[in-house]
Design a protein around this motif. Sequence first.
Motif, PDB file in Angstrom:
ATOM      1  N   LEU A  92       3.230  -7.718  -4.628  1.00  0.00           N
ATOM      2  CA  LEU A  92       2.005  -8.433  -4.963  1.00  0.00           C
ATOM      3  C   LEU A  92       2.284  -9.915  -5.186  1.00  0.00           C
ATOM      4  O   LEU A  92       1.516 -10.779  -4.739  1.00  0.00           O
ATOM      5  N   ALA A  93       3.395 -10.208  -5.867  1.00  0.00           N
ATOM      6  CA  ALA A  93       3.783 -11.609  -6.064  1.00  0.00           C
ATOM      7  C   ALA A  93       4.107 -12.278  -4.731  1.00  0.00           C
ATOM      8  O   ALA A  93       3.714 -13.422  -4.479  1.00  0.00           O
ATOM      9  N   ALA A  94       4.823 -11.553  -3.870  1.00  0.00           N
ATOM     10  CA  ALA A  94       5.147 -12.106  -2.552  1.00  0.00           C
ATOM     11  C   ALA A  94       3.886 -12.356  -1.734  1.00  0.00           C
ATOM     12  O   ALA A  94       3.767 -13.366  -1.032  1.00  0.00           O
ATOM     13  N   VAL A 101       0.835  -1.202   0.000  1.00  0.00           N
ATOM     14  CA  VAL A 101       0.000   0.000   0.000  1.00  0.00           C
ATOM     15  C   VAL A 101       0.872   1.256   0.000  1.00  0.00           C
ATOM     16  O   VAL A 101       0.608   2.222  -0.725  1.00  0.00           O
ATOM     17  N   SER A 102       1.932   1.239   0.807  1.00  0.00           N
ATOM     18  CA  SER A 102       2.818   2.400   0.839  1.00  0.00           C
ATOM     19  C   SER A 102       3.532   2.586  -0.493  1.00  0.00           C
ATOM     20  O   SER A 102       3.754   3.720  -0.937  1.00  0.00           O
ATOM     21  N   SER A 103       3.884   1.488  -1.166  1.00  0.00           N
ATOM     22  CA  SER A 103       4.529   1.595  -2.482  1.00  0.00           C
ATOM     23  C   SER A 103       3.575   2.177  -3.518  1.00  0.00           C
ATOM     24  O   SER A 103       3.989   2.950  -4.400  1.00  0.00           O
ATOM     25  N   VAL A 104       2.289   1.802  -3.414  1.00  0.00           N
ATOM     26  CA  VAL A 104       1.297   2.374  -4.339  1.00  0.00           C
ATOM     27  C   VAL A 104       1.187   3.880  -4.128  1.00  0.00           C
ATOM     28  O   VAL A 104       1.135   4.667  -5.089  1.00  0.00           O
ATOM     29  N   LEU A 105       1.159   4.300  -2.873  1.00  0.00           N
ATOM     30  CA  LEU A 105       1.048   5.729  -2.568  1.00  0.00           C
ATOM     31  C   LEU A 105       2.276   6.506  -3.036  1.00  0.00           C
ATOM     32  O   LEU A 105       2.171   7.676  -3.429  1.00  0.00           O
ATOM     33  N   LEU A 106       3.449   5.845  -2.995  1.00  0.00           N
ATOM     34  CA  LEU A 106       4.683   6.501  -3.409  1.00  0.00           C
ATOM     35  C   LEU A 106       4.933   6.383  -4.919  1.00  0.00           C
ATOM     36  O   LEU A 106       5.894   6.948  -5.437  1.00  0.00           O
ATOM     37  N   GLY A 107       4.077   5.606  -5.614  1.00  0.00           N
ATOM     38  CA  GLY A 107       4.214   5.470  -7.055  1.00  0.00           C
ATOM     39  C   GLY A 107       5.341   4.568  -7.499  1.00  0.00           C
ATOM     40  O   GLY A 107       5.859   4.737  -8.607  1.00  0.00           O
ATOM     41  N   GLU A 108       5.749   3.616  -6.677  1.00  0.00           N
ATOM     42  CA  GLU A 108       6.832   2.694  -7.032  1.00  0.00           C
ATOM     43  C   GLU A 108       6.216   1.434  -7.649  1.00  0.00           C
ATOM     44  O   GLU A 108       5.927   0.447  -6.969  1.00  0.00           O
ATOM     45  N   ALA A 109       5.998   1.464  -8.955  1.00  0.00           N
ATOM     46  CA  ALA A 109       5.283   0.392  -9.650  1.00  0.00           C
ATOM     47  C   ALA A 109       6.025  -0.940  -9.589  1.00  0.00           C
ATOM     48  O   ALA A 109       5.420  -1.994  -9.360  1.00  0.00           O
ATOM     49  N   SER A 110       7.337  -0.907  -9.823  1.00  0.00           N
ATOM     50  CA  SER A 110       8.111  -2.163  -9.817  1.00  0.00           C
ATOM     51  C   SER A 110       8.076  -2.823  -8.445  1.00  0.00           C
ATOM     52  O   SER A 110       7.974  -4.050  -8.331  1.00  0.00           O
ATOM     53  N   GLN A 111       8.133  -2.019  -7.401  1.00  0.00           N
ATOM     54  CA  GLN A 111       8.076  -2.541  -6.045  1.00  0.00           C
ATOM     55  C   GLN A 111       6.702  -3.157  -5.762  1.00  0.00           C
ATOM     56  O   GLN A 111       6.589  -4.189  -5.090  1.00  0.00           O
TER      57      GLN A 111
END
Length: 227
Positions: free
Chosen positions: A45-47, A30-40
């Motif tokens: 999501l796979a993990a 969720v934090s990666s989505v908010l920060l815009g880090e698509a690759s992360q």
Amino acid sequence: FGLYLTLAILCNLMFKLLPLATSLVTSYMVSSVLLGEASQVIRLLAACGVLVILLSLFSYLDVQVSHDMAYRILTKLRDQCYAKLDELAPAALMGKRSGDMISIILGDVETLEWFYAHTIGQLIVAVAVPVAALIFLGTLSWVLPVVILPPRHSARQSDAQGAAVKRTTGTLNAIIVDGVQGLKDIISFRWQREYMERFFRANDEYAQASMAYAERRSDESRRITLV
């Protein structure tokens, strides 16, 4: 027995830890989505998908292994009971009812299934999971375990203060009800002074108990807010 018990404990431990790990990965996602880090986000999501699959697997293994271990132990115990009865028969069984012997071998031994399948492993896991959580929180910030532990230690104080508030509330309510219902008697026998002394004394005790309880709650809230 030792191998099966260890395997059952490990399966139950994984079954309890995987939801925590899934929640952690989801939070990072969720934090990666908010920060815009698509690759992360894709990796997390796979993990998360792998963790969900593992959770389903260990949910099955937890039940399967623990019950398999329990029934293997029960089978061995029944064999030992039959062997011991065979050694003692027939002299030691004189006067004994066959129904009592069957009850011991079947019923009493069966009660051990709950202990082996549902208790012994959970006792160990109940200690291991909180310890692991505290260690993980300590790696994030040493303040977090410090904030969590004091409420655990102050639980007894909280129970005592809560009981005091409940007791003084009941006393105060009883005095008020007695005053309303017995107002005529109080006036007739001129007990106004005695009644008001009882009322103010009970009210002071209630106020002191409530204040002590509120101060402790305020201190805990302030500690959490500072963190």
